[in-house]
Structures are given as C-alpha cells and as structure tokens.
Design a protein around this motif. Sequence first.
Motif, PDB file in Angstrom:
ATOM      1  N   GLY A 169       0.808  -1.217   0.000  1.00 32.14           N
ATOM      2  CA  GLY A 169       0.000   0.000   0.000  1.00 32.14           C
ATOM      3  C   GLY A 169       0.838   1.262   0.000  1.00 32.14           C
ATOM      4  N   GLY A 170       1.891   1.283   0.797  1.00 30.73           N
ATOM      5  CA  GLY A 170       2.757   2.462   0.833  1.00 30.73           C
ATOM      6  C   GLY A 170       3.431   2.714  -0.499  1.00 30.73           C
ATOM      7  N   ALA A 171       3.911   1.647  -1.146  1.00 31.87           N
ATOM      8  CA  ALA A 171       4.556   1.800  -2.455  1.00 31.87           C
ATOM      9  C   ALA A 171       3.562   2.275  -3.502  1.00 31.87           C
ATOM     10  CB  ALA A 171       5.189   0.478  -2.876  1.00 31.87           C
ATOM     11  N   LEU A 172       2.341   1.744  -3.468  1.00 27.19           N
ATOM     12  CA  LEU A 172       1.320   2.163  -4.422  1.00 27.19           C
ATOM     13  C   LEU A 172       0.971   3.635  -4.234  1.00 27.19           C
ATOM     14  CD1 LEU A 172      -1.070  -0.945  -4.316  1.00 27.19           C
ATOM     15  CD2 LEU A 172       0.469  -0.290  -6.178  1.00 27.19           C
ATOM     16  N   GLU A 173       0.853   4.072  -2.980  1.00 26.10           N
ATOM     17  CA  GLU A 173       0.542   5.476  -2.715  1.00 26.10           C
ATOM     18  C   GLU A 173       1.632   6.401  -3.230  1.00 26.10           C
ATOM     19  OE1 GLU A 173      -0.046   5.721   1.465  1.00 26.10           O
ATOM     20  OE2 GLU A 173      -2.062   4.850   1.407  1.00 26.10           O
ATOM     21  N   ALA A 174       2.868   5.936  -3.215  1.00 25.99           N
ATOM     22  CA  ALA A 174       3.996   6.741  -3.707  1.00 25.99           C
ATOM     23  C   ALA A 174       4.134   6.673  -5.220  1.00 25.99           C
ATOM     24  CB  ALA A 174       5.296   6.264  -3.056  1.00 25.99           C
ATOM     25  N   GLU A 175       3.248   5.895  -5.872  1.00 27.39           N
ATOM     26  CA  GLU A 175       3.326   5.666  -7.314  1.00 27.39           C
ATOM     27  C   GLU A 175       4.663   5.040  -7.689  1.00 27.39           C
ATOM     28  OE1 GLU A 175       2.154   8.969  -9.727  1.00 27.39           O
ATOM     29  OE2 GLU A 175       0.476   9.486  -8.431  1.00 27.39           O
ATOM     30  N   GLY A 176       5.179   4.195  -6.789  1.00 24.93           N
ATOM     31  CA  GLY A 176       6.427   3.489  -7.034  1.00 24.93           C
ATOM     32  C   GLY A 176       6.163   2.064  -7.483  1.00 24.93           C
ATOM     33  N   ILE A 177       7.216   1.276  -7.546  1.00 25.92           N
ATOM     34  CA  ILE A 177       7.131  -0.105  -8.028  1.00 25.92           C
ATOM     35  C   ILE A 177       6.978  -1.041  -6.831  1.00 25.92           C
ATOM     36  CG2 ILE A 177       8.360  -1.953  -9.220  1.00 25.92           C
ATOM     37  CD1 ILE A 177       9.819   0.241 -10.807  1.00 25.92           C
TER      38      ILE A 177
END
Length: 377
Positions: A169-177
């Motif tokens: 979830g944290g990675a998705l929120e950052a628009e990361g991989i």
Amino acid sequence: MVQSSGAAFSSARAARWLELALVHGVGPMLGRRLVAAFGGIEPLLAAAETGLPSVPGVGPQLSAALAHGHKDEALALLARCEAAGIGVICPDDDLWPPSFELLEDAPLLLFVKGNPSVLGGERMLAVVGARKASREGVLLTRRWSHYLASHGVSVVSGMAAGIDAAAHGGALEAEGITVAVLGCGLLALNGEQPRQVEAVARQGCVVSEFFPAQSARPEYFPRRNRIIAGLAQATLVMEADLRSGSLITARLAAEYGREVFAVPGSVLGSAHAGCHQLIRDGAVLVEQADQLLQQMGWQGADLPSRNRKMEYNPVDAQEAAVLAALAGGALHLDSMAETCGLTLPELSPILLRLELQGVVERLPGSRYLLASELCKT
C-alpha cells in the motif's frame, strides 16, 4: 512508476520449461540440476524421449515420467494463461530475474501478471512481517514503504494481511514499483485478492511459481518466502514474533548473501521478539528508513517531487502548539493537552483535523505522532 506492459508474455522456451515442471517428482532443485547436467532444457527433453542415461537422483520411475512427455499439456496450460492475462517466464528468458542466477533452489518458471521487466531492478527490498501486526507497525510500514518507493526502491512482499499489505500500500501510494509473490496460483485467488493483484500489477507485477489453479496450502508459504528473499537485494523485517514466517524469509536472505535489516520494538511483549532475535543473529538494526538507504548505498534516486508531501503550515496558534509538542516524539492525549494548555474538548477536533490531512498519526493507547516521524529522514 512502471505501468503494466499489458499483454501477457510467454516464450517458446517457457513452454519447454513448463513441460519439465509438469513432470511429477521434479522440483526446482532437481529440475535445475538435470538441465545443467544435459547442457540445457532442449537436450534434456530430447534425451528423455529416448530414455535418460544414469543420472544421480533419477530412478526408473522418474525416468519413465520424463520420457512420457507433457508437451500437449504444457501448450494447453499456456493457452489458458494467455486467455487469463498471465505470462510465463523461464531461466532462458531475458526477463528472468538476474538475482536468481546463483540460487540452487530458484524456481523453474514464474507465472506473472503485470510488467516482468521490474523483476530485474537493482534496488529491490523485501518488506515483511506479522500478519496480525499492531496498528503502529502497520502505520510505520506504510510510511517507510512510501518513503523508500519514492526514492526508487522496489518494494517486494507476499500480499498477506498486516505488514505485507501495508508495504504494498505504501509503495502504491507513492506511485512506485511493488512486486507481490503469492503462495497460490494466479487463478486461485479469493476475497479481496483479485482486486489487490490488479492494483499491484498496474505498478509492478505479481508472480507465483505455482500452477494457476493451485490453491494456497501451508507448505507453500516457505516456498513463496524463498522467492521473496531471492528477488530482493535486501530484506527488512518490520514487526515479527518468534513464530513469524517472515523470519524464514530473513534467514533465507542471509543464506543467499543478502543484507537483512530489522526494526526493534518494545521488550514488554512478544510482538518484536523475532526482530530482536534477528538483530542478535547479525541483522542490521534500523530506526529510520533513510538508514537503510545509506547502508545499501541507495541514496539519490528520488521519484518526481509529486510523490513527496509538502511541508504543512499550521492554520492557527493552537495547531502550531500541537505540532511543536509532537516534534519531540509521540505523546499521550493527556500529556499533549497539558503541554499545549488545551482542554480535551479543544484538543480532540484539532487532532482529528490533522489526522484527516495526514499530518499526524494516531497510535494505540491514545498516543499521537507526527506522520513525518514515521518515515523520518
């Protein structure tokens, strides 16, 4: 952010490796030894058609199973995968993760949804921990994963509840991989899993070594954990007791020669006992996300600035007083009211407003902490 490549990718070479994987009694280690002994998948399957010579670990029954052949079954399974948007990659493909190269127990193939090119990333971090994590552990994991992803780190986890879900979830929120490794097949999903798979696949990929229709079983999760450890250059354990499966991931990572990090916690309970054991065994203790970046030499690859939160400006003197009080660390509601000279009825709406804006986080036990402290740099 890396968008999904769309169409499922499967090569002719993957079809040949799938034939080998379909042979009953051939697992990853034996399969890879056979391929190495014959100099490739094609020579192995050609020899199997005429009867294998004496090979250590291959008895008459297994030799007969290899000779039987599974070409039609492999092609039919590939067709079903393609129809479902599932790709298949194998060790002979350019998209095969280079981090698997020296692992004896690497899988024979991977079923993939999303963009398999992200599996070759040079900054891949496994973030793992307890399924029944504390609220504080979930918040910390989400914030750290957001911060790390915004610095070009690909977050790898197992798409379980608790720490895994917070990491993705944290990675998705950052628009990361982010990369999810499953302990079941990609067509054996249930509950919220299909939606979660689609979300992760849009910004990275979801992988499994299990045939698409295979349902999750307890013995599959250690196998999943070795893939998580093998994909990443390092593993971070956020919160884990001594029975947590994330300790398996950490110990496998250490065996693979990868760095292992652990976050310490309270000694008054068992929630962090696994992390403390890892630290005693040689894992690197980290208290801030940027310490991990420094240890790995991963600084200086931030994603676009839109992924960073702007500094918050308090709207009045009361908000400023609350933020100043929290600058020293987490505070209980009563202590904050006393420090700020506010009554609880005055303080509560201020905290609610700040929480809704993502400026502060509410912790267990009526404590509050600045959100920036959870991913402090």
